[in-house]
Design a protein around this motif. Structure first.
Motif, PDB file in Angstrom:
ATOM      1  N   TYR A 176       4.342   0.833   1.907  1.00 42.04           N
ATOM      2  CA  TYR A 176       4.345   0.269   2.891  1.00 42.04           C
ATOM      3  C   TYR A 176       3.899  -1.263   2.622  1.00 42.04           C
ATOM      4  CZ  TYR A 176       3.239   4.549   5.101  1.00 42.04           C
ATOM      5  OH  TYR A 176       3.356   6.111   5.514  1.00 42.04           O
ATOM      6  N   TRP A 177       4.497  -2.567   3.379  1.00 37.41           N
ATOM      7  CA  TRP A 177       4.230  -3.547   2.950  1.00 37.41           C
ATOM      8  C   TRP A 177       3.869  -4.336   4.477  1.00 37.41           C
ATOM      9  CZ3 TRP A 177       4.380  -5.048  -1.867  1.00 37.41           C
ATOM     10  CH2 TRP A 177       5.044  -4.397  -2.675  1.00 37.41           C
ATOM     11  N   HIS A 178       2.858  -4.995   4.203  1.00 38.86           N
ATOM     12  CA  HIS A 178       2.184  -5.912   5.252  1.00 38.86           C
ATOM     13  C   HIS A 178       2.281  -7.447   4.901  1.00 38.86           C
ATOM     14  CE1 HIS A 178       0.237  -2.388   6.615  1.00 38.86           C
ATOM     15  NE2 HIS A 178       0.336  -1.994   5.272  1.00 38.86           N
ATOM     16  N   ASN A 236       4.878   7.486   1.047  1.00 39.58           N
ATOM     17  CA  ASN A 236       5.757   6.251   1.286  1.00 39.58           C
ATOM     18  C   ASN A 236       4.879   5.069   0.865  1.00 39.58           C
ATOM     19  OD1 ASN A 236       7.447   7.328   3.421  1.00 39.58           O
ATOM     20  ND2 ASN A 236       5.781   7.982   4.291  1.00 39.58           N
ATOM     21  N   LYS A 245       5.305  -9.194  12.117  1.00 39.40           N
ATOM     22  CA  LYS A 245       5.977  -7.942  12.288  1.00 39.40           C
ATOM     23  C   LYS A 245       7.254  -8.161  11.898  1.00 39.40           C
ATOM     24  CE  LYS A 245       1.964  -6.053  13.837  1.00 39.40           C
ATOM     25  NZ  LYS A 245       1.383  -5.110  13.158  1.00 39.40           N
ATOM     26  N   SER A 283       0.624  -1.166   0.026  1.00 42.99           N
ATOM     27  CA  SER A 283      -0.030   0.160   0.049  1.00 42.99           C
ATOM     28  C   SER A 283       0.981   1.221   0.014  1.00 42.99           C
ATOM     29  CB  SER A 283      -0.775   0.001   1.136  1.00 42.99           C
ATOM     30  OG  SER A 283      -0.175   0.270   2.250  1.00 42.99           O
ATOM     31  N   ARG A 284       0.338   2.582  -0.248  1.00 41.84           N
ATOM     32  CA  ARG A 284       1.250   3.750  -0.304  1.00 41.84           C
ATOM     33  C   ARG A 284       0.290   4.924   0.037  1.00 41.84           C
ATOM     34  NH1 ARG A 284       2.935   4.712  -6.481  1.00 41.84           N
ATOM     35  NH2 ARG A 284       0.516   5.033  -7.315  1.00 41.84           N
ATOM     36  N   ASP A 285       0.774   5.835   0.469  1.00 45.18           N
ATOM     37  CA  ASP A 285       0.169   7.298   0.625  1.00 45.18           C
ATOM     38  C   ASP A 285       1.126   8.094  -0.388  1.00 45.18           C
ATOM     39  OD1 ASP A 285       2.447   8.058   2.172  1.00 45.18           O
ATOM     40  OD2 ASP A 285       1.585   7.853   3.818  1.00 45.18           O
TER      41      ASP A 285
END
Length: 144
Positions: A127-129, A125, A142, A120-122
């Motif tokens: 992000y990875w989950h 940045n 985590k 995902s991103r904003d």
């Protein structure tokens, strides 16, 4: 992804990579080619170390998760993109149903692991989950 990132992972894992369609999978990692059965220039793996599917459009990922279950590999990975926690939760439940129904030998939590990676991103940045399949469904890993 298929030209740079996925091939770049192979040396870290100490395996070879086929980052193009291999029996309809987007990418496979393997330790050895079967040159005895298919000749010295063959691209046939003796067995998969990792079977991977990458899907930009999350709406088609149930098909990709189902496809992964048809392959025998110690690790099966689905990479896709979801911007919200609610969207991730919805799809993880769907994937868990698919995995449970495919786990006919009861070894998907011990011998044939499943990993789902959501990006995902904003505005600034990415992000990875990371989620692994456990007896009670997918659980977030985590990463430090």
């Amino acid at each position: 992804m298929r030209e740079t990132i996925l091939p770049g992972i192979a040396p870290v894992l100490g395996v070879q990579v086929c980052p193009w369609d291999y029996y309809t999978l987007d990418c496979v990692y393997f330790a050895e080619r079967d040159t005895e059965s298919f000749g010295p220039q063959s691209n046939y793996a003796k067995c998969f170390s990792v079977a991977l599917e990458h899907e930009n459009d999350i709406s088609g990922t149930a098909v990709e998760m189902n496809k992964l279950q048809l392959f025998n590999a110690p690790l099966k990975v689905l990479i896709t993109y979801a911007d919200t926690e609610a969207q991730r939760a919805y799809y993880l439940e769907c994937y868990a149903r698919i995995v449970r129904e495919a786990d006919i030998f009861g070894d998907f939590t011990t011998l044939r692991r499943q990993l789902v990676i959501f990006g995902s991103r904003d505005d600034c940045n990415a992000y990875w989950h990371f989620y692994t399949f456990e007896e009670d469904g997918f659980r977030e890993l985590k990463v430090a």
